[in-house]
Enzyme design. Sequence first.
Site, short mmCIF file in Angstrom:
data_model
loop_
_atom_site.label_atom_id
_atom_site.label_comp_id
_atom_site.label_asym_id
_atom_site.label_seq_id
_atom_site.Cartn_x
_atom_site.Cartn_y
_atom_site.Cartn_z
CG ASN A 182 -47.25 -16.75 2.96
OD1 ASN A 182 -47.22 -15.55 3.17
ND2 ASN A 182 -46.31 -17.58 3.38
CG MET B 125 -41.86 -27.04 -1.15
SD MET B 125 -40.81 -25.64 -0.74
CE MET B 125 -39.26 -26.49 -0.50
CE LYS B 126 -42.97 -32.00 -7.08
NZ LYS B 126 -42.09 -32.84 -6.29
CG HIS C 232 -37.24 -16.54 -1.23
ND1 HIS C 232 -37.22 -17.91 -1.38
CD2 HIS C 232 -36.06 -16.20 -0.65
CE1 HIS C 232 -36.06 -18.38 -0.95
NE2 HIS C 232 -35.34 -17.36 -0.49
#
Length: 193
Positions: free
Chosen positions: A15, A90-91, A109
């Site tokens: 992305n 991912m945090k 998402h």
Amino acid sequence: MKPRVAILISGRGSNMLSIAHNCAGGILKADISFVTADNPEAEGLAEAAKLGLQTHVLPYGALPRAQAEDRLDSLLSASGTNWLLLAGFMKILSPEFVSRRSGRIVNIHPSLLPSFPGVNSIKRAFEYGVSITGVTVHLVDEMVDHGRILSQEPVRIIPGETLESLEARIHSTEHILYTRTLIELLDSSRQPE
Ligand code: GRF
């Protein structure tokens, strides 16, 4: 002056690359101030560097989250960045960090939120047996995969298709939807010169 965006990734960065290509091609009128990852091994970091983008690694491994976020805050302020784009990061950002930049953090998402928030969303939707899933772009608030929805695109599951095929179609949809949404968002928030 073009808005300045920073992109946070953790892995492949497809992305981020699609946004970078669209900025370079003038489709998305924004400058990328830097690309950063919590993970020094993130494939996307090397790809961003190959494009000549500035890259940084946040010290999530060595320091507590608050200090990694302080570093991110400094990078954002020093570079005059207006928007923070999460692209497979991912945090979880702390509520304090998010509220400092409320309305200026965007996430993508791979499901039609509020269905299937969290990790492995494509697989969970596929295994659940839904006939339609999709992609959501939203502003980030203090909750995970939550905040004002900016856009959604449905993806219909083709009977008999594999998870890999669905994943590929979701990712292609993401690449189109993220830029399309950013064009509208950045345009609507542009200050008159
Ligand atoms: C994408 O599916 C995105 O929606 C999710 O994480 C994935 C990142 O993929 N948040 P990539 O690193 O952009 O290829």
